[in-house]
Design a protein around this motif. Structure first.
Motif, short mmCIF file in Angstrom:
data_model
loop_
_atom_site.label_atom_id
_atom_site.label_comp_id
_atom_site.label_asym_id
_atom_site.label_seq_id
_atom_site.Cartn_x
_atom_site.Cartn_y
_atom_site.Cartn_z
N TRP A 113 0.83 -1.21 0.00
CA TRP A 113 0.00 0.00 0.00
C TRP A 113 0.86 1.26 0.00
O TRP A 113 0.45 2.30 -0.54
N ARG B 185 1.66 1.75 -3.56
CA ARG B 185 0.49 2.29 -4.27
C ARG B 185 0.32 3.78 -3.98
O ARG B 185 0.02 4.57 -4.88
N SER C 145 -5.93 -3.54 6.20
CA SER C 145 -5.38 -3.55 4.84
C SER C 145 -6.36 -2.95 3.84
O SER C 145 -5.97 -2.19 2.96
N PHE D 222 -5.38 0.33 1.52
CA PHE D 222 -5.37 0.32 0.06
C PHE D 222 -6.36 1.34 -0.50
O PHE D 222 -6.11 1.98 -1.52
#
Length: 242
Positions: free
Chosen positions: A79, A82, A139, A143
């Motif tokens: 993440w 990302r 999580s 994300f």
């Protein structure tokens, strides 16, 4: 000079001399400190951490904790990477910091795996594990946040997670050693993060007190920190609940 001319001249001078209000960076750190204080209080009520403090944990408890942490640790660098990909060129410094951090984090799960095996755990069973309810929520949230354009709020997550490593992981490692007689190579994951995350928090503090953080960014950071703190406690509480 007419009154109209005077008014126009005064208005122009006011506009030219205007400076927009700057965010109070001390206030941001104070707000984050409040979040951290609440987080510590909630951690103190987590059953496995209470048992650790009381000296009532077993090797099986330690294995269980590592097993549950590993499933979320794997996602950490993902993440962060990302988030890095979603910072635009106007936020190049934050992109660079996130890329560097993801690089440092992406092998963390290997440290944890070695500790798990060193205390008698099965690597195959560990890698086949599933995220518990809290890990799934944490999580999923991260994300989601990392997928936003210029996800500055993710700095709040780093404040909590890196702070946990810097201030708590080493204490837990030493306590597990005291209670269970573990060797250094059985608590390496936690011990390593005491030093590594202390360095990370220094870098993070520099960003949080920089001109990069405006009022909207500060609000996003504090909100993300609050959510992550709650979800991390849930992760530690809902061990094996999938």
């Amino acid at each position: 000079m007419t009154s109209t001319e005077t008014s126009t001249e005064t208005s122009t001078a006011t506009v030219e001399g205007y400076r927009p209000p700057q965010p109070d960076r001390a206030d941001l750190l104070a707000r984050l400190t409040d979040v951290w204080t609440d987080f510590e209080a909630r951690l103190a009520e987590v059953p496995i951490l209470r048992a650790l403090d009381d000296g009532d944990v077993t090797v099986a408890d330690y294995q269980r904790l590592l097993h549950n942490l590993r499933q979320q640790v794997v996602d950490g660098s993902l993440w962060i990477a990302r988030a890095a990909s979603n910072f635009d060129m106007d936020h190049f410094d934050l992109r660079s910091a996130a890329i560097s951090h993801a690089l440092e984090e992406h092998r963390d799960h290997l440290l944890l795996e070695r500790d798990y095996v060193a205390v008698g755990g099965s690597l195959e069973a560990l890698r086949a594990g599933r995220k518990n309810l809290g890990s799934q929520a944490l999580s999923g949230y991260m994300f989601h946040e990392a997928s936003k354009p210029n996800p500055v709020g993710c700095l709040g997550a780093m404040f909590i997670i890196e702070g946990l490593g810097a201030q708590k992981a080493g204490v837990w490692a030493r306590r597990f050693q005291e209670v269970l007689g573990l060797a250094d190579n059985q608590v390496h994951f936690m011990a390593y993060h005491q030093d590594a995350d202390a360095e990370h928090t220094g870098t993070l503090d520099a960003i949080l007190t920089s001109d990069r953080i405006d009022d909207d960014a500060a609000d996003a950071i504090v909100t993300c920190a609050r959510v992550v703190a709650r979800l991390y406690v849930m992760q530690l509480t809902e061990l094996d609940e999938i």
